[in-house]
Scaffold this active site. Structure first.
Site, PDB file in Angstrom:
ATOM      1  CG  ASN A   1     -15.466   3.289  41.882  1.00 50.36           C
ATOM      2  OD1 ASN A   1     -15.991   2.198  41.713  1.00 50.36           O
ATOM      3  ND2 ASN A   1     -14.807   3.929  40.911  1.00 50.36           N
ATOM      4  NE  ARG A   2     -19.949   2.941  48.532  1.00 46.45           N
ATOM      5  CZ  ARG A   2     -21.235   2.663  48.362  1.00 46.45           C
ATOM      6  NH1 ARG A   2     -21.666   1.429  48.435  1.00 46.45           N
ATOM      7  NH2 ARG A   2     -22.098   3.630  48.083  1.00 46.45           N
TER       8      ARG A   2
END
Length: 396
Positions: free
Chosen positions: A210-211
């Site tokens: 994920n970011r």
């Protein structure tokens, strides 16, 4: 705040005149101030200016001893509760980063074990020079705080990044940190913080993640250590420097992170789960890279361990802090998570916004408590949010 001893180190840049306003702000608000100057700084502003403002003699000559029983630059370092290098030229930044001590300022700084704030001010081309960027990165890794310069009108007659922060901004930032340290005492507390996203491999070259940048968890760990806690930071793959004085534990997958947290959980007083742990992982790991072929590839995912829920179920004496990253129904979903995971404090934020959250230095969050209370922290730095979270946690 009169118990705080602040040492100002003024170096030779055109912004040296602003240092006088900085000193004035600190003196005006009750700090006791002493100053040291490089010979180059004295070409821009007279030492008499600073002696008049702080009512103490300026240290400027490494070999000028005012008292036979003291070594001037060591005495200044020992006296210091916090040090401010302003303006910080490329020269002093390079000396500090490489342990060079060849004048009163650099020698005193090398002997200082108190917190140090560096306030760069220089031409944009100097600031972006690879050597200067490398030196600033090294200072950050050494635990020195950099108060980043602004974009604005420079002495050369054009605009660019490198303009020194205004004195009132510098004072407000440092004063706020000092007051937070006085109000929050986590001495003796064993705190585990998790940070960053986890990485779930598919094959040797592909993975799910994920970011999350890890910045929020790192801010929490750094501030908890500054407030006296014994901190362990369990983090996923991030591009952030290690924090001095904090036990750094690197993990990759959710299972690895769970294992590292659980083996320390029994002795912990507080666990802050700021990491963005992957909810799912591929059911199968392929030992060789999966080659592209005609048609679709159906990748089956299975649930990862829910670390926060597991900690909530096993909780005895620990205080547990969770994070909720939502894109809709923020407070409703966060309240549900607070109850289901048995946490004491939940930090909720809207990750659908582009101006805050993942990857940003700023965020806007809600704090939810077990008694039903809610508190909004409007958009501000993750550093400030970390301090607010730790302040609320210390009062639980």
């Amino acid at each position: 705040m009169t118990s705080k001893h602040v040492a100002f180190y003024i170096t030779g840049g055109i912004a040296a005149y602003k240092a006088a306003y900085c000193v004035r702000e600190f003196v005006k608000h009750g700090y006791e101030v002493r100053c040291a100057m490089t010979k180059s700084a004295a070409e821009f502003v007279s030492p008499l200016t600073f002696e008049t403002l702080c009512k103490n003699k300026v240290v400027s000559d490494l070999f000028d001893q005012n008292n036979d029983s003291q070594v001037a630059h060591i005495d200044l370092a020992d006296w210091t509760d916090l040090a401010v290098v302003v303006p910080a030229t490329a020269d002093i930044i390079g000396k500090m980063a490489n342990g060079i001590a060849d004048d009163a300022v650099s020698t005193s700084l090398l002997a200082t074990d108190a917190p140090v704030f560096v306030v760069p001010a220089m031409n944009e081309k100097m600031l972006t020079n690879p050597a200067v960027k490398r030196n600033l990165k090294r200072l950050k890794a050494d635990g020195i705080e950099i108060i980043e310069p602004d974009y604005g009108f420079l002495a050369e007659g054009y605009s660019g990044k490198g303009r020194m922060k205004e004195p009132k901004e510098i004072f407000s930032y440092i004063d706020e940190k000092c007051r937070a340290e006085q109000l929050i005492d986590l001495s003796g507390e064993k705190i585990i913080v998790t940070a960053g996203g986890t990485v779930e491999p598919i094959d040797p070259v592909r993975f799910l993640t994920n970011r999350s940048s890890g910045k929020m968890g790192y801010a929490l760990a750094e501030n908890a250590a500054a407030f006296g806690a014994d901190v362990t930071l369990v983090h996923g793959p991030v591009r952030l420097a290690d924090i001095p004085g904090v036990e750094m534990v690197e993990t990759v997958t959710a299972d690895e992170m769970a294992s590292e947290v659980l083996k320390r959980y029994e002795e912990a007083d507080v666990v802050i789960m700021a990491a963005a742990v992957a909810d799912y992982r591929p059911e199968k790991f392929y030992d060789e890279k999966v080659k592209k072929s005609d048609g679709d590839w159906n990748l089956r995912l299975v649930r990862n361990v829910d670390i926060l829920k597991l900690l909530g179920e096993r909780k005895t004496k620990q205080k547990l802090v969770g994070f909720a990253a939502e894109t809709e129904n923020l407070l409703e979903n966060a309240q549900k998570k607070l109850t289901e995971k048995n946490v004491d404090l939940l930090v909720a934020n809207d990750v659908s916004r582009k101006d805050v959250g993942f990857g940003s230095d700023e965020n806007e969050v809600f704090l939810l408590f077990r008694n039903g209370a809610k508190k909004k922290i409007s958009k501000t730095s993750k550093e400030k949010i970390a301090q607010d979270v730790l302040s609320e946690l210390s009062s639980l």
